[in-house]
Design an enzyme around this catalytic site. Sequence first.
Site, PDB file in Angstrom:
ATOM      1  N   LEU A  88      12.886   7.595   6.450  1.00  0.00           N
ATOM      2  CA  LEU A  88      12.670   6.932   5.171  1.00  0.00           C
ATOM      3  C   LEU A  88      11.185   6.776   4.879  1.00  0.00           C
ATOM      4  O   LEU A  88      10.400   6.419   5.751  1.00  0.00           O
ATOM      5  CB  LEU A  88      13.321   5.541   5.203  1.00  0.00           C
ATOM      6  N   ARG A 143       4.139   9.540   5.713  1.00  0.00           N
ATOM      7  CA  ARG A 143       5.425   9.860   5.091  1.00  0.00           C
ATOM      8  C   ARG A 143       5.398   9.548   3.602  1.00  0.00           C
ATOM      9  O   ARG A 143       5.963  10.294   2.791  1.00  0.00           O
ATOM     10  CB  ARG A 143       6.547   9.079   5.773  1.00  0.00           C
ATOM     11  N   ASN A 144       4.776   8.441   3.226  1.00  0.00           N
ATOM     12  CA  ASN A 144       4.750   8.058   1.820  1.00  0.00           C
ATOM     13  C   ASN A 144       3.911   9.020   0.989  1.00  0.00           C
ATOM     14  O   ASN A 144       4.296   9.402  -0.115  1.00  0.00           O
ATOM     15  CB  ASN A 144       4.215   6.631   1.686  1.00  0.00           C
ATOM     16  N   ASP A 168      -5.533   0.185   5.953  1.00  0.00           N
ATOM     17  CA  ASP A 168      -4.212   0.822   5.969  1.00  0.00           C
ATOM     18  C   ASP A 168      -4.001   1.633   4.697  1.00  0.00           C
ATOM     19  O   ASP A 168      -3.406   2.714   4.714  1.00  0.00           O
ATOM     20  CB  ASP A 168      -3.137  -0.255   6.108  1.00  0.00           C
ATOM     21  N   LYS A 191       0.817  -1.218   0.000  1.00  0.00           N
ATOM     22  CA  LYS A 191       0.000   0.000   0.000  1.00  0.00           C
ATOM     23  C   LYS A 191       0.845   1.261   0.000  1.00  0.00           C
ATOM     24  O   LYS A 191       0.387   2.332  -0.405  1.00  0.00           O
ATOM     25  CB  LYS A 191      -0.965  -0.017   1.185  1.00  0.00           C
TER      26      LYS A 191
END
Length: 346
Positions: free
Chosen positions: A290, A266-267, A255, A202
């Site tokens: 990250l 963050r993504n 999710d 995802k």
Amino acid sequence: MPKAEPVGVIGAGTFGTAMANLLARNTDVLVYSRNPELTERLNRERFRFGVPLNARIRLVNDFAEVADRCQLILPIVPSDKFRDMMQSITDHLRPSHVLIHGTKGLDVTGLDERHIPTTGIERKNVHTMTDVIRQESVVVRVGALTGPNLARELLDGQPSASVIASKFDEVINRAKLVLKSKQLHVFGTHDLLGAELAGVLKNVIALGSGILKGVGLGKNIQAMLITRGLVEMVHFGQALGSDKRAFFGTAGIGDLIATATSKKSRNYMFGYRIGSGESLEEVTATSQELAEGVRTLMITRHLARSLRLRVPITEMLYQIVFERYPVDEAMNYLITYPYDVDVDFL
């Protein structure tokens, strides 16, 4: 109610800190960090990422102490550091330990990730984090912590739900005992591979959703991307050996929705900055932590080539992020691509 056992957490990043604070509602927590300066500072200041650390949390710089005091341990470190981390602690682990990781990424062995063959990455080279735990230690009872767990919301005290995936009822029950609270609802599943892959895949779709927002597109196209992205996740999961049902629960679509629509993801925000015109190098250099989706995108794109999977979203996002393909052309391609979403999922 039986007394909750002390729990170890490996990693003091945002998610590790959030989980430590949640665990500390129920029990004592030892957080292991390799950084002695950070360990000393956090024990002294008792603040991390703008929130106070629960009084039951103690930072330590010696993993031997964690292994000695805690039978239940949660490794929460980036996927590209996970195998090295396991190798560094394996001498302290025993078969009696239980490890439940909270890392939503993949591990690649036998290849230099900077020089991947044009034919792609073979399935045998790609491993989940539970694979890595088993390969690098004597631990047998393993599990994964997944679900819609935006670290910032957890740190801010927002309610959420998590899924503990494991083949062992004992692992699920022990995790529920130390994790569940008024803030966190905890579910269990025996589909370990499906839950792990849903949490991993995802992140790629969340990157794409952020890119759409970054170029100024709206909710209609975002909804299309998420819908088609879910189909692509299912195809990937089945090709890797998981049950497709895992993608339609809390650890899957739940999710996905949270990660692909929130500025606290963050993504999503990594993708947003790419869509706004920044390069991969610029965003990476100025990101505090990250975005797992970037590395996952690289791995899954090359894995899809070796598996001969039709994954147009993954392919287009790879070209945008790694090859600077024009976003507007990529979006036009995806919008007009004859993608069959009428798949018999059930």
